[in-house]
Design an enzyme around this catalytic site. Structure first.
Site, short mmCIF file in Angstrom:
data_model
loop_
_atom_site.label_atom_id
_atom_site.label_comp_id
_atom_site.label_asym_id
_atom_site.label_seq_id
_atom_site.Cartn_x
_atom_site.Cartn_y
_atom_site.Cartn_z
N GLU A 256 15.31 63.66 60.70
CA GLU A 256 15.84 63.90 62.06
C GLU A 256 14.75 63.80 63.15
O GLU A 256 14.05 64.84 63.25
CB GLU A 256 16.51 65.03 61.77
CG GLU A 256 17.90 65.24 62.78
CD GLU A 256 17.43 65.25 64.15
OE1 GLU A 256 17.23 64.83 65.05
OE2 GLU A 256 17.58 67.06 64.30
N GLU A 387 10.52 59.23 74.76
CA GLU A 387 10.97 60.81 74.91
C GLU A 387 9.92 61.73 75.65
O GLU A 387 8.88 61.98 75.26
CB GLU A 387 11.20 61.26 73.18
CG GLU A 387 11.79 62.49 73.08
CD GLU A 387 12.04 62.80 71.87
OE1 GLU A 387 11.34 62.80 70.80
OE2 GLU A 387 13.15 63.37 71.47
#
Lengths: 476, 294
Positions: A256, A387
């Site tokens: 994840e 990010e």
């Protein structure tokens, strides 16, 4: 007349932090084999909270051995009995939730409002949810009598220390696996308190082992030949490294990873609600959220109106002491993370985007970053692609739904997205076209143990939560 | 004995709905189990693999956007077309794998039935793999499986036809598009399957079939940034590991090779292996008007 907020600090006295903690192996706290320790500090004040044993390779060896030894009995327990242990854990978490919330806020730097109202209720809910599955696995859709995998090696990040622990440990135990979990080096404390909860719940020794430490301990755990399942939440770069490590083995892997979520606001969206959703999407947990809505895609015709409202709203956010119940924005988790956010924001400016922050006084000690908005952002800008994992929102515009979808999907990631519109058919059409594992329509950053979560593309594979979350821990 | 010379077939690749020769201009000899020459098969290059990925990507929007019902109809149509060319495939499988006619026929029949089995799955898998999530709050919350994208498929080496169908059909049933590397030694049934697919209403590019050396072509597919998943069924242990490492570069979904008897009934594993789960949340209002509803 404007009323000033009076300070409303949560009491620290509900949590008793010991000066030092060991590793938790086979039901006992123990020193690291090589005697190494590290300090966990409060990012809001830089105060040292505790000294923690630092796991190394030899400790990984011991912990995996303990988990292996515990596996036979644990997996052979009737599901209903395993369920009762998980229910006990869930109940104890509820009983101790104030203590844990304060601890988490101290160690992580996030506002008490979030640990108290979001993290802890969800942590308990995850254990309750998966407790209920333990004796119903035959009905989970994976055929009769699905088997556990064995020892699960789990590596979790610092942004939701206890919640990520719950996401990993609850389904692993419910399905009959035993675990070795490595919390992040900046936030080890709540996992060690969880060890004490396992003790209170009477969980058999070795079923849960906690190894605070750095990346080297995580790497050793992932590579250990007697680990059957690897679960990782963290950066995409490390996720790729882990995928290479387990290549050619039988280890089951779920990842994840990072995200660059698009929050798409159409011209018919209710502006005030959208603004709240945008704020929640990128400033919740200081934006240190993999599914943060870090790219605002706003329809060109309402750009000015929306940005005016958004700036007005940002000016009311309160940044400061995370233990104050009125605080909206807490501290950045570490000096390292603050440096990364700072560098990326500077790069945004250097590449020509326009930077804006509300008037905001930063505390003199600790790690802080003011909520930040970038306009005039193009898809080529670093801040629109990478990010940032901080309270930094990049604003882009679009004219048509097709353009919104194309821009939203124009990233290596595919974790989350948001859609704001009053028109149901448009929401469904756009949701269908977005390549993202979670799509929030007219809301953002909602989580629930019954609801699968996970990414497309380079945001990783596998799902956590819900019936889907069981698959990662079963031999199917 | 008749003095008529039979007409040989030039076997070609199947890419983007067309039948090109390999870009490389190379072929290799395909022989039967007794080493008798059967045909020259195209020896695909890395460029062929890249072209096939482009074709598969181009086809993805249409195929994944087709209704599940429509995909089921088309997969069933493949079974119909195959049934009509049963004798050809029985001969090709028998020659390729050195099987008796009856054993080859059993393989082909099973392959036809497999298309039918997966045809029936297209409009059911979403109900099995998805559903409503009862979250603790005022939200409508639904999880739906979606195809992961372009899937590279290394077809099993030994089972030239049944094995091939068993890995291709599930991947496309759920809306993925594929680049298939046929069994290296026995590529002819796979190349002939392309001819069937071309006449089965299957849009061009949904299945692209390459023949040649897996060791030569597969690394390009495993490292390709526009491939979303890879099925390593036809890779040996060493190659599989190498490809899995390459696949990590863009976090492709990897289906590792496992011992499989292709004649066994199949489960849903190969359907779900190439699916993503998308969860959509929406707020629900509260009418809250009165207590008496009935």
């Amino acid at each position: 007349m404007v009323f000033e907020y009076a300070p409303a600090p949560e009491s620290r006295s509900v949590v008793d932090i010991a000066p030092s903690y060991g590793l938790f192996i086979d039901g006992e706290f123990a020193d690291a084999a090589d005697g190494k320790v590290f300090k966990s500090i409060s990012p809001a004040t830089e105060e040292v909270l505790a000294e923690v044993a630092q796991a190394g390779e030899a400790d990984v060896e011991r912990a995996v051995k303990a988990a292996r030894k515990a596996f036979d009995k644990w997996s052979a327990l009737p599901g209903a009995e395993r369920a009762k242990y998980l229910f006990r854990i869930a109940r104890i978490i509820q009983e101790r939730s104030r203590e844990l919330a304060v601890l988490e806020t101290l160690d992580n730097g996030k506002p008490i409002k979030e640990t108290r109202d979001a993290d802890l209720p969800l942590v308990a809910a995850h254990f309750f949810y998966y407790a209920g599955w333990a004796d119903k696995l035959d009905h989970a859709g994976y055929g009769a009598n699905p088997r556990p995998l064995g020892v699960a090696g789990q590596v979790i990040p610092w942004n939701f220390p206890l919640l990520m622990l719950a996401w990993k440990i609850a389904p692993a135990l419910a399905t009959g696996n035993t675990v070795v979990l490595k919390p992040a080096e900046t936030t080890p404390l709540s996992a060690l308190f969880f060890a004490d909860i396992c003790r209170q719940a009477g969980l058999p020794k070795g079923v849960v082992n906690i190894l605070p430490g750095y990346g080297d301990a995580g790497a050793a755990l992932v590579a250990h030949p007697d680990v059957n399942k690897v679960a990782f939440t963290g950066s995409t770069a490390v996720g790729k490294e882990i995928a290479r490590t387990v290549a050619g083995t039988r280890k089951k892997l779920t990842l994840e990873l990072g995200g660059k979520g698009a929050n798409i606001v159409f011209d018919d969206a209710p502006i005030d609600q959208a603004v709240e959703g945008i704020v929640n999407g990128i400033f919740f947990n200081q934006g240190q959220v993999c599914c943060a809505g870090s790219r605002l895609l706003v329809q060109e015709s309402i750009q000015d109106e929306l940005l005016d409202s958004l700036k007005r709203r940002l000016s009311t956010l309160r940044l400061g002491d995370p233990l104050d119940k009125n605080t909206d924005i807490g501290a950045i988790n570490s000096a390292e993370q603050l440096a990364r956010i700072t560098a990326l924001a500077e790069q945004g400016e250097a590449e020509g985007a326009e930077r804006w922050s509300p008037a905001c006084e930063l505390p003199s000690s600790g790690y802080w970053f003011a909520p930040t908005l970038f306009t005039n952002v193009t898809q080529a800008h670093t801040i629109a692609r990478d990010e940032i994992f901080g309270p930094v929102l990049s604003v882009l515009t679009f004219r048509t739904p097709d353009e919104a979808v194309a821009k939203a999907n124009n990233t290596q990631y595919g974790l989350s997205a948001g859609i704001w519109s009053d028109k149901g058919s448009r929401i469904l059409a756009v949701a269908g076209k977005l390549r993202a594992g979670v799509v929030w329509s007219n809301t953002f950053n909602k989580f629930d143990p019954t609801s699968p979560f996970g990414g497309y593309k380079e945001s990783g594979y596998g799902r956590e939560g819900g019936r889907h979350g069981l698959e990662a821990y079963l031999d199917v | 004995m008749s003095d008529r010379l039979s007409v040989f077939k030039t076997y070609k690749l199947y890419v983007g709905g067309k039948f090109p020769r390999s870009e490389s201009g190379r072929v290799y000899e395909v022989t039967d189990s007794k080493n008798n020459w059967l045909a020259n098969a195209p020896r695909s290059s890395r460029k062929d693999a890249r072209d096939a990925v482009v074709a598969a990507r181009k086809a993805f929007g249409g195929w994944s956007g087709a209704t599940a019902y429509n995909r089921g109809q088309i997969l069933y149509r493949v079974a119909e077309m195959l049934e009509g060319r049963r004798e050809q495939f029985v001969r090709e499988v028998a020659e390729a794998e050195g099987l008796s006619k009856s054993k080859a026929a059993a393989q082909v029949d099973a392959a036809v039935d497999r298309w039918v089995w997966y045809a029936g799955w297209t409009d059911k898998i979403a109900q099995l793999a998805g559903g409503a999530n009862p979250v603790a709050g005022p939200y409508f919350n639904l999880s739906t499986p979606e195809p992961t994208g372009v899937v590279a498929v290394l077809a099993p080496q030994e089972s030239s036809f049944l094995g091939l169908v068993s890995v291709v059909a599930p991947a496309i049933a759920t809306g993925n598009t594929t680049v298939v590397v046929a069994s290296e030694r026995h590529p002819l049934p796979a190349l002939s399957l392309g001819e069937v697919l071309a006449t089965s209403d299957l849009p061009g590019g949904v299945v692209n079939i390459l023949s040649g050396s897996a060791r030569e072509i597969a690394p390009t597919l495993a490292a390709h940034q526009d491939v979303n998943a890879i099925d390593l069924a036809g890779a040996d242990e060493e190659l599989a590991k190498e490809l899995e490492i390459a696949a990590a570069d863009n976090l492709k979904r990897v289906l590792r090779p496992q011992p499989t008897d292709w004649t066994d009934p199949q489960g849903t594993d190969r359907l779900t292996a190439f699916l993503e789960t998308k969860t959509v949340w929406h707020t629900t209002g509260s009418l809250g008007a009165s207590g008496s509803a009935y």
